[in-house]
Design an enzyme around this catalytic site. Structure first.
Site, PDB file in Angstrom:
ATOM      1  N   ASP A 180     -48.414  46.656  12.178  1.00 36.86           N
ATOM      2  CA  ASP A 180     -48.902  47.911  11.627  1.00 36.86           C
ATOM      3  C   ASP A 180     -47.950  49.024  12.025  1.00 36.86           C
ATOM      4  O   ASP A 180     -46.819  48.766  12.434  1.00 36.86           O
ATOM      5  CB  ASP A 180     -50.331  48.200  12.108  1.00 36.86           C
ATOM      6  CG  ASP A 180     -50.452  48.193  13.634  1.00 36.86           C
ATOM      7  OD1 ASP A 180     -49.422  48.391  14.324  1.00 36.86           O
ATOM      8  OD2 ASP A 180     -51.571  47.985  14.151  1.00 36.86           O
ATOM      9  N   HIS A 211     -40.976  45.992  16.350  1.00 36.89           N
ATOM     10  CA  HIS A 211     -41.446  45.995  17.738  1.00 36.89           C
ATOM     11  C   HIS A 211     -42.933  46.308  17.825  1.00 36.89           C
ATOM     12  O   HIS A 211     -43.473  46.454  18.922  1.00 36.89           O
ATOM     13  CB  HIS A 211     -40.649  46.998  18.574  1.00 36.89           C
ATOM     14  CG  HIS A 211     -39.262  46.544  18.865  1.00 36.89           C
ATOM     15  ND1 HIS A 211     -38.301  47.370  19.418  1.00 36.89           N
ATOM     16  CD2 HIS A 211     -38.644  45.347  18.682  1.00 36.89           C
ATOM     17  CE1 HIS A 211     -37.167  46.698  19.552  1.00 36.89           C
ATOM     18  NE2 HIS A 211     -37.354  45.465  19.112  1.00 36.89           N
ATOM     19  N   SER A 237     -26.348  29.873  13.432  1.00 36.46           N
ATOM     20  CA  SER A 237     -25.403  29.645  14.530  1.00 36.46           C
ATOM     21  C   SER A 237     -26.070  29.866  15.885  1.00 36.46           C
ATOM     22  O   SER A 237     -25.708  29.221  16.870  1.00 36.46           O
ATOM     23  CB  SER A 237     -24.184  30.563  14.382  1.00 36.46           C
ATOM     24  OG  SER A 237     -24.556  31.932  14.457  1.00 36.46           O
ATOM     25  N   THR A 243     -51.600  47.814  19.553  1.00 37.89           N
ATOM     26  CA  THR A 243     -51.997  46.627  18.779  1.00 37.89           C
ATOM     27  C   THR A 243     -50.856  45.619  18.813  1.00 37.89           C
ATOM     28  O   THR A 243     -50.109  45.480  17.850  1.00 37.89           O
ATOM     29  CB  THR A 243     -52.333  47.003  17.327  1.00 37.89           C
ATOM     30  OG1 THR A 243     -51.224  47.742  16.763  1.00 37.89           O
ATOM     31  CG2 THR A 243     -53.581  47.862  17.242  1.00 37.89           C
ATOM     32  N   HIS A 270     -31.334  38.114  15.689  1.00 44.25           N
ATOM     33  CA  HIS A 270     -30.174  37.839  16.537  1.00 44.25           C
ATOM     34  C   HIS A 270     -29.232  36.822  15.903  1.00 44.25           C
ATOM     35  O   HIS A 270     -28.043  36.792  16.235  1.00 44.25           O
ATOM     36  CB  HIS A 270     -30.633  37.358  17.915  1.00 44.25           C
ATOM     37  CG  HIS A 270     -31.137  38.464  18.783  1.00 44.25           C
ATOM     38  ND1 HIS A 270     -30.719  38.654  20.081  1.00 44.25           N
ATOM     39  CD2 HIS A 270     -32.025  39.465  18.545  1.00 44.25           C
ATOM     40  CE1 HIS A 270     -31.334  39.708  20.602  1.00 44.25           C
ATOM     41  NE2 HIS A 270     -32.133  40.208  19.683  1.00 44.25           N
ATOM     42  N   ASP A 271     -29.744  36.002  15.005  1.00 44.09           N
ATOM     43  CA  ASP A 271     -28.875  35.086  14.277  1.00 44.09           C
ATOM     44  C   ASP A 271     -28.153  35.805  13.136  1.00 44.09           C
ATOM     45  O   ASP A 271     -26.943  35.642  12.953  1.00 44.09           O
ATOM     46  CB  ASP A 271     -29.691  33.918  13.708  1.00 44.09           C
ATOM     47  CG  ASP A 271     -28.835  32.950  12.898  1.00 44.09           C
ATOM     48  OD1 ASP A 271     -27.785  32.514  13.417  1.00 44.09           O
ATOM     49  OD2 ASP A 271     -29.199  32.639  11.749  1.00 44.09           O
TER      50      ASP A 271
END
Length: 342
Positions: free
Chosen positions: A256, A209, A90, A251, A80-81
């Site tokens: 992985d 994710h 920032s 997991t 996100h930066d």
């Protein structure tokens, strides 16, 4: 000239095409980053702060032992930066009456407080080691990489030597480049393309994710099949409040490829994750990385995409913050007038 690591990654892509001819149709294996980005380099701190990477690694290891969720917290801060305006820290700037903080935007709500404080602890330790010209941006980048590696992700080298931004990114930039929660696959492809990332990069970075959690409001736009799964995660996750839901239901704490296998059987937690199946080329990567037993192809592409994100251009007119959450020259208005902050 490309580095030896870059050449190896490129060869991996070519090998994948030979092993899986269908891959040739996708063409977007690894979009290679360059070796030099402005004044940034791999060993820029080697002389002035030779223990930098050891300091970062030790602090990250301690934090991870105490709270495994700090890994995903760092990763979210990094993405996100970097994605809207380059890796310039920032996003770390806390809200102030003098400027609008990126943290105030919905896309950045719920940043991991432990990860934020870890970055500052590392900054303090680096300063104690008499390393003054090390930015919070470089620290965030190294901490994220090391935390990921400790969780099973591949190592990747990053250019260092960037400075910290003196001001937050504009809200317009953040809204433009951080995908909305209800983004469709065409939107995801478009926003990644606008930052120089191809469809393979999109799927590889989405693979992050495989660790971490999402805030419950993020699940609002998860619809479709299987209905039992969608119902279950929403019943477990109220639309308001601070509760979070794991992103990889198989997991959740290991880096992985189970995330991709989950998508193929409908067990993706976010609507934007499930969108990766709605385009022929992005689905191609999901299907192949789900069965990438030794993780070589996925890891190679993920490492290249992370390095590429780290190399997004930044404003060179920055500074080295002592407090990662405030610009050096910011002044806080009090009842007695303006008082310089540390």
């Amino acid at each position: 000239m490309a580095s030896s690591g870059a050449m190896v990654l490129a060869m991996m892509g070519l090998l994948a095409a030979l092993v899986c001819p269908a891959a040739a149709a996708a063409t977007e294996f690894i979009s290679m980053p360059t070796d030099n980005v402005g004044d940034h380099s791999y060993g820029v701190h080697a002389t002035v702060c030779p223990n930098l990477e050891n300091i970062v690694r030790d602090k990250v290891a301690d934090a991870r032992r105490n709270d495994i969720s700090v890994v995903a917290g760092l990763l979210r801060i990094f993405f996100h930066d970097c994605f809207p305006n380059g890796c310039d820290a920032s996003l770390l700037l806390e809200p102030s009456h003098l400027y609008s903080s990126e943290r105030d935007l919905p896309q950045n709500k719920g940043l991991h407080e432990g990860a934020l404080q870890l970055i500052q602890r590392i900054r303090d330790a680096v300063r104690e080691a008499k390393c003054t010209d090390v930015s919070c941006a470089d620290i965030t980048m190294l901490a994220t990489r090391d935390a990921l590696m400790m969780s099973g992700a591949p190592r990747y080298d990053v250019h260092l030597g960037r400075k910290d931004s003196k001001r937050p990114a504009s809200f317009a930039e953040v809204r433009r480049f951080l995908p909305a929660r209800d983004a469709k696959i065409r939107d995801l492809i478009q926003v990644f393309d606008s930052r120089g990332f191809n469809k393979g990069d999109l799927v590889a970075l989405s693979g992050a994710h495989t660790i971490g959690k999402a805030t419950c409001p993020s699940l609002e736009f998860r619809t479709g099949e299987p209905a039992w799964f969608v119902k279950a995660i929403k019943e477990n996750c109220p639309r308001s409040g601070d509760k979070k839901h794991i992103l990889d239901v198989t997991t959740p704490d290991v880096f992985d490829n189970k995330y991709y296998g989950n998508l193929l059987v409908g067990l993706g937690v976010l609507g934007t994750d499930m969108e990766l199946l709605q385009h022929q080329e992005t689905r191609f990567f999901v299907e192949n990385w789900a069965k990438d037993e030794h993780l070589g192809w996925f890891h190679g592409h993920f490492a290249a995409a992370m390095k590429k994100m780290a190399d997004l251009p930044v404003d060179p007119n920055g500074e080295y913050r002592d407090n990662c959450f405030r610009p050096k020259l910011v002044r806080n208005l009090t009842a007695d007038g303006f008082v310089a902050s540390a």
